[in-house]
Design a protein around this motif. Sequence first.
Motif, PDB file in Angstrom:
ATOM      1  N   HIS A  33       0.873  -1.168   0.000  1.00  0.00           N
ATOM      2  CA  HIS A  33       0.000   0.000   0.000  1.00  0.00           C
ATOM      3  C   HIS A  33       0.918   1.227   0.000  1.00  0.00           C
ATOM      4  CE1 HIS A  33      -4.198  -1.483   1.231  1.00  0.00           C
ATOM      5  NE2 HIS A  33      -3.489  -2.552   0.873  1.00  0.00           N
ATOM      6  N   VAL A  34       0.510   2.266  -0.739  1.00  0.00           N
ATOM      7  CA  VAL A  34       1.342   3.463  -0.880  1.00  0.00           C
ATOM      8  C   VAL A  34       0.542   4.683  -0.448  1.00  0.00           C
ATOM      9  CG1 VAL A  34       2.776   4.823  -2.454  1.00  0.00           C
ATOM     10  CG2 VAL A  34       2.477   2.369  -2.856  1.00  0.00           C
ATOM     11  N   ILE A  35       1.139   5.498   0.405  1.00  0.00           N
ATOM     12  CA  ILE A  35       0.459   6.694   0.918  1.00  0.00           C
ATOM     13  C   ILE A  35       1.251   7.931   0.513  1.00  0.00           C
ATOM     14  CG2 ILE A  35      -0.548   7.808   2.931  1.00  0.00           C
ATOM     15  CD1 ILE A  35       0.806   4.321   3.381  1.00  0.00           C
ATOM     16  N   ASP A  36       0.553   8.966   0.039  1.00  0.00           N
ATOM     17  CA  ASP A  36       1.233  10.216  -0.317  1.00  0.00           C
ATOM     18  C   ASP A  36       0.308  11.395  -0.054  1.00  0.00           C
ATOM     19  OD1 ASP A  36       3.865  10.844  -2.375  1.00  0.00           O
ATOM     20  OD2 ASP A  36       2.439  12.460  -2.019  1.00  0.00           O
ATOM     21  N   ALA A  37       0.894  12.475   0.433  1.00  0.00           N
ATOM     22  CA  ALA A  37       0.110  13.673   0.747  1.00  0.00           C
ATOM     23  C   ALA A  37      -0.379  14.397  -0.503  1.00  0.00           C
ATOM     24  CB  ALA A  37       0.936  14.631   1.601  1.00  0.00           C
ATOM     25  N   LEU A  38       0.303  14.194  -1.626  1.00  0.00           N
ATOM     26  CA  LEU A  38      -0.100  14.847  -2.867  1.00  0.00           C
ATOM     27  C   LEU A  38      -1.250  14.086  -3.514  1.00  0.00           C
ATOM     28  CD1 LEU A  38       3.408  15.715  -4.367  1.00  0.00           C
ATOM     29  CD2 LEU A  38       1.807  17.265  -3.244  1.00  0.00           C
ATOM     30  N   PRO A  39      -2.055  14.755  -4.332  1.00  0.00           N
ATOM     31  CA  PRO A  39      -3.226  14.097  -4.928  1.00  0.00           C
ATOM     32  C   PRO A  39      -2.914  13.231  -6.137  1.00  0.00           C
ATOM     33  CG  PRO A  39      -3.140  16.394  -5.592  1.00  0.00           C
ATOM     34  CD  PRO A  39      -2.036  16.205  -4.586  1.00  0.00           C
ATOM     35  N   ALA A  40      -1.663  13.232  -6.593  1.00  0.00           N
ATOM     36  CA  ALA A  40      -1.296  12.450  -7.775  1.00  0.00           C
ATOM     37  C   ALA A  40       0.037  11.763  -7.541  1.00  0.00           C
ATOM     38  CB  ALA A  40      -1.219  13.358  -9.005  1.00  0.00           C
ATOM     39  N   LEU A  41       0.305  10.726  -8.324  1.00  0.00           N
ATOM     40  CA  LEU A  41       1.565  10.013  -8.231  1.00  0.00           C
ATOM     41  C   LEU A  41       2.699  10.860  -8.796  1.00  0.00           C
ATOM     42  CD1 LEU A  41       0.443   6.485  -9.563  1.00  0.00           C
ATOM     43  CD2 LEU A  41       0.575   7.264  -7.185  1.00  0.00           C
ATOM     44  N   GLY A  42       3.925  10.600  -8.317  1.00  0.00           N
ATOM     45  CA  GLY A  42       5.092  11.221  -8.942  1.00  0.00           C
ATOM     46  C   GLY A  42       5.872  12.173  -8.070  1.00  0.00           C
ATOM     47  N   GLY A  43       5.330  12.582  -6.914  1.00  0.00           N
ATOM     48  CA  GLY A  43       6.077  13.480  -6.039  1.00  0.00           C
ATOM     49  C   GLY A  43       6.462  14.772  -6.733  1.00  0.00           C
ATOM     50  N   GLN A  44       7.704  15.213  -6.503  1.00  0.00           N
ATOM     51  CA  GLN A  44       8.171  16.467  -7.082  1.00  0.00           C
ATOM     52  C   GLN A  44       8.143  16.442  -8.606  1.00  0.00           C
ATOM     53  OE1 GLN A  44      11.683  18.482  -5.474  1.00  0.00           O
ATOM     54  NE2 GLN A  44      11.745  16.940  -3.855  1.00  0.00           N
ATOM     55  N   LEU A  45       8.387  15.276  -9.204  1.00  0.00           N
ATOM     56  CA  LEU A  45       8.417  15.200 -10.667  1.00  0.00           C
ATOM     57  C   LEU A  45       7.092  15.647 -11.261  1.00  0.00           C
ATOM     58  CD1 LEU A  45      10.351  11.910 -11.527  1.00  0.00           C
ATOM     59  CD2 LEU A  45      11.225  14.177 -10.968  1.00  0.00           C
ATOM     60  N   SER A  46       5.991  15.243 -10.644  1.00  0.00           N
ATOM     61  CA  SER A  46       4.673  15.625 -11.146  1.00  0.00           C
ATOM     62  C   SER A  46       4.243  17.003 -10.651  1.00  0.00           C
ATOM     63  CB  SER A  46       3.620  14.592 -10.708  1.00  0.00           C
ATOM     64  OG  SER A  46       3.893  13.335 -11.272  1.00  0.00           O
ATOM     65  N   ALA A  47       4.574  17.308  -9.389  1.00  0.00           N
ATOM     66  CA  ALA A  47       4.080  18.545  -8.779  1.00  0.00           C
ATOM     67  C   ALA A  47       4.848  19.778  -9.228  1.00  0.00           C
ATOM     68  CB  ALA A  47       4.142  18.436  -7.260  1.00  0.00           C
ATOM     69  N   LEU A  48       6.144  19.621  -9.495  1.00  0.00           N
ATOM     70  CA  LEU A  48       6.974  20.797  -9.754  1.00  0.00           C
ATOM     71  C   LEU A  48       7.417  20.951 -11.201  1.00  0.00           C
ATOM     72  CD1 LEU A  48       9.294  20.856  -6.607  1.00  0.00           C
ATOM     73  CD2 LEU A  48       7.068  21.932  -6.958  1.00  0.00           C
ATOM     74  N   TYR A  49       7.771  19.856 -11.868  1.00  0.00           N
ATOM     75  CA  TYR A  49       8.299  20.033 -13.227  1.00  0.00           C
ATOM     76  C   TYR A  49       8.010  18.826 -14.114  1.00  0.00           C
ATOM     77  CZ  TYR A  49      12.120  18.120 -10.332  1.00  0.00           C
ATOM     78  OH  TYR A  49      12.859  17.429  -9.415  1.00  0.00           O
ATOM     79  N   PRO A  50       6.729  18.550 -14.383  1.00  0.00           N
ATOM     80  CA  PRO A  50       6.394  17.387 -15.206  1.00  0.00           C
ATOM     81  C   PRO A  50       6.939  17.447 -16.627  1.00  0.00           C
ATOM     82  CG  PRO A  50       4.480  18.800 -14.883  1.00  0.00           C
ATOM     83  CD  PRO A  50       5.535  19.282 -13.944  1.00  0.00           C
ATOM     84  N   GLU A  51       7.213  18.652 -17.158  1.00  0.00           N
ATOM     85  CA  GLU A  51       7.723  18.768 -18.521  1.00  0.00           C
ATOM     86  C   GLU A  51       9.241  18.934 -18.572  1.00  0.00           C
ATOM     87  OE1 GLU A  51       5.676  21.809 -20.666  1.00  0.00           O
ATOM     88  OE2 GLU A  51       3.907  20.554 -21.002  1.00  0.00           O
ATOM     89  N   LYS A  52       9.876  18.919 -17.413  1.00  0.00           N
ATOM     90  CA  LYS A  52      11.329  19.085 -17.386  1.00  0.00           C
ATOM     91  C   LYS A  52      12.015  17.812 -17.849  1.00  0.00           C
ATOM     92  CE  LYS A  52      15.102  20.480 -14.291  1.00  0.00           C
ATOM     93  NZ  LYS A  52      15.445  20.873 -12.905  1.00  0.00           N
ATOM     94  N   MET A  53      13.050  17.968 -18.654  1.00  0.00           N
ATOM     95  CA  MET A  53      13.791  16.818 -19.129  1.00  0.00           C
ATOM     96  C   MET A  53      14.781  16.332 -18.073  1.00  0.00           C
ATOM     97  SD  MET A  53      12.905  15.703 -22.058  1.00  0.00           S
ATOM     98  CE  MET A  53      11.918  16.206 -23.477  1.00  0.00           C
ATOM     99  N   ILE A  54      14.887  15.021 -17.931  1.00  0.00           N
ATOM    100  CA  ILE A  54      15.864  14.387 -17.052  1.00  0.00           C
ATOM    101  C   ILE A  54      16.849  13.634 -17.934  1.00  0.00           C
ATOM    102  CG2 ILE A  54      16.199  12.778 -15.132  1.00  0.00           C
ATOM    103  CD1 ILE A  54      13.308  13.299 -14.334  1.00  0.00           C
ATOM    104  N   TYR A  55      18.127  13.804 -17.657  1.00  0.00           N
ATOM    105  CA  TYR A  55      19.147  13.262 -18.559  1.00  0.00           C
ATOM    106  C   TYR A  55      20.004  12.159 -17.934  1.00  0.00           C
ATOM    107  CZ  TYR A  55      17.982  17.479 -21.169  1.00  0.00           C
ATOM    108  OH  TYR A  55      17.311  18.467 -21.853  1.00  0.00           O
ATOM    109  N   ASP A  56      19.779  11.829 -16.649  1.00  0.00           N
ATOM    110  CA  ASP A  56      20.674  10.871 -16.006  1.00  0.00           C
ATOM    111  C   ASP A  56      19.960   9.596 -15.553  1.00  0.00           C
ATOM    112  OD1 ASP A  56      19.218  11.983 -13.958  1.00  0.00           O
ATOM    113  OD2 ASP A  56      20.941  12.624 -12.756  1.00  0.00           O
TER     114      ASP A  56
END
Length: 343
Positions: A33-56
Motif C-alpha cells: 500500500h502506498v500513501i502520499d500527501a499529494l493528490p497524484a503520483l510522482g512526487g516532485q516530478l509531477s508537482a513541480l516540473y512534469p515537462e522538465k527533461m531528465i538526462y541521467d
Amino acid sequence: MSAQHNTDVAIIGAGPVGLFSVFECGMLDLRCHVIDALPALGGQLSALYPEKMIYDIPGFPKVEAGALVSLLEEQARPFAPLYHLGQQVTELEGDAEGGWTLTTSQGVRITAGAVIVAAGVGAFGPNRPPLTGIADYEDLGPGRGVHYMVRRREDFRDKNIVIAGGGDSAVDWALSLSDVAKSVAVVHRRPKFRAAPESVKKMMSKVESGVIDLVVPYQLSAIEGVDREMQAVMVKNLDGEDRRLEADALLAFFGLSQNLGPIAGWGLPLERHQIKIDPADGATGLAGVFAAGDIVTYRGKLKLILTGFAEAAAAAHGARKALFPDEEIHFEHSTTKGSPGVA
C-alpha cells in the motif's frame, strides 16, 4: 467508520523511488500500500516540473519527468498496489506482533509487516524571495506573475521572462524557455552557478549569442506592476545600482523549504532533516522500518534518482528479510524471473 487495511509493506511516498519500491517489493512477492500527501503520483516530478527533461536515467538519453512517472506507474501496475493519495501519514505505531500500524489524515489505518519511507524531502514548498507585495503577483494564471515551478513550457511562449536563481532549475529552464519565450533574463547574485557544468556551458553559449540576458551580480529588489499585472522586475547590485527588466513573469528558483512533518516524531535517527540509514538494506534502526530516496542520508550519499532506485531495491530486500527472517531468499534477476503482466 475509518477504513482498515492489512498488507506486507506500507510505502510512504509515491514519488519515483516510492513507485520503484512497489516494483522491487512485487518482485519479492510482497504486497504494498502506498500513501502520499499529494493528490497524484510522482512526487516532485509531477508537482513541480512534469515537462522538465531528465538526462541521467540509465537507458534514457532524455526523458520528461511526467513520462518517467507514467513508466514507473506502468512498471508497478502488475503488482496491484493500493494507493492512498491526498493524505498524510500522521501516526506510526508498532504493534505487539512486531509489525506497524499507520494512520492517515483521512482516518485510514494500514497494518503492515514492514514500512519503507520514501517521502523525498517530506512536505515541501518554495522558498519565496523577500519582495514587498510578492503575494499579489502569485497565482495569476499561466505565463503571468510570479511562479516557483513550470508545469507547461507553452504557458510562457512569447512572454518576457525573468528567472532568478543559480541552481539546476534556473539554468535548465533558462535553456528550455529560451526556445519559446520572447526574452529570458537570468538574475543571480554571483557569476558562478551551482548547476550541472554542461548545462551552464550551454547557457553561456546562449548568453554569448544574445539569446539569454545574464544579469550578474544582481539580486531581486522589487516588482513593478499595475492592478496585479506584472510589468517589470527591479534588480540591484552590490553597489546599489538598479536595473529594470521588462517582465511578464518572474520564475523564482530558490529551492524548497522542507518539513518532515509527523515523520520527525517517529523516533527515527535524523541528521539535518534526513533519516540516517544503513545503505546495505535501508535499515533505519527501527525494526521493520526502512527508508530510501532523498529523505535518507549516509556517508557518500548522492542525491540522484538512480541512487534512490538502488536504495529502493535494498530496502525491499531488507523488508523481505524482516518479514520472513527464517526464509532463504533465492535472488533472481528480472531477465530470468520476468514480471507479471509483461510479455
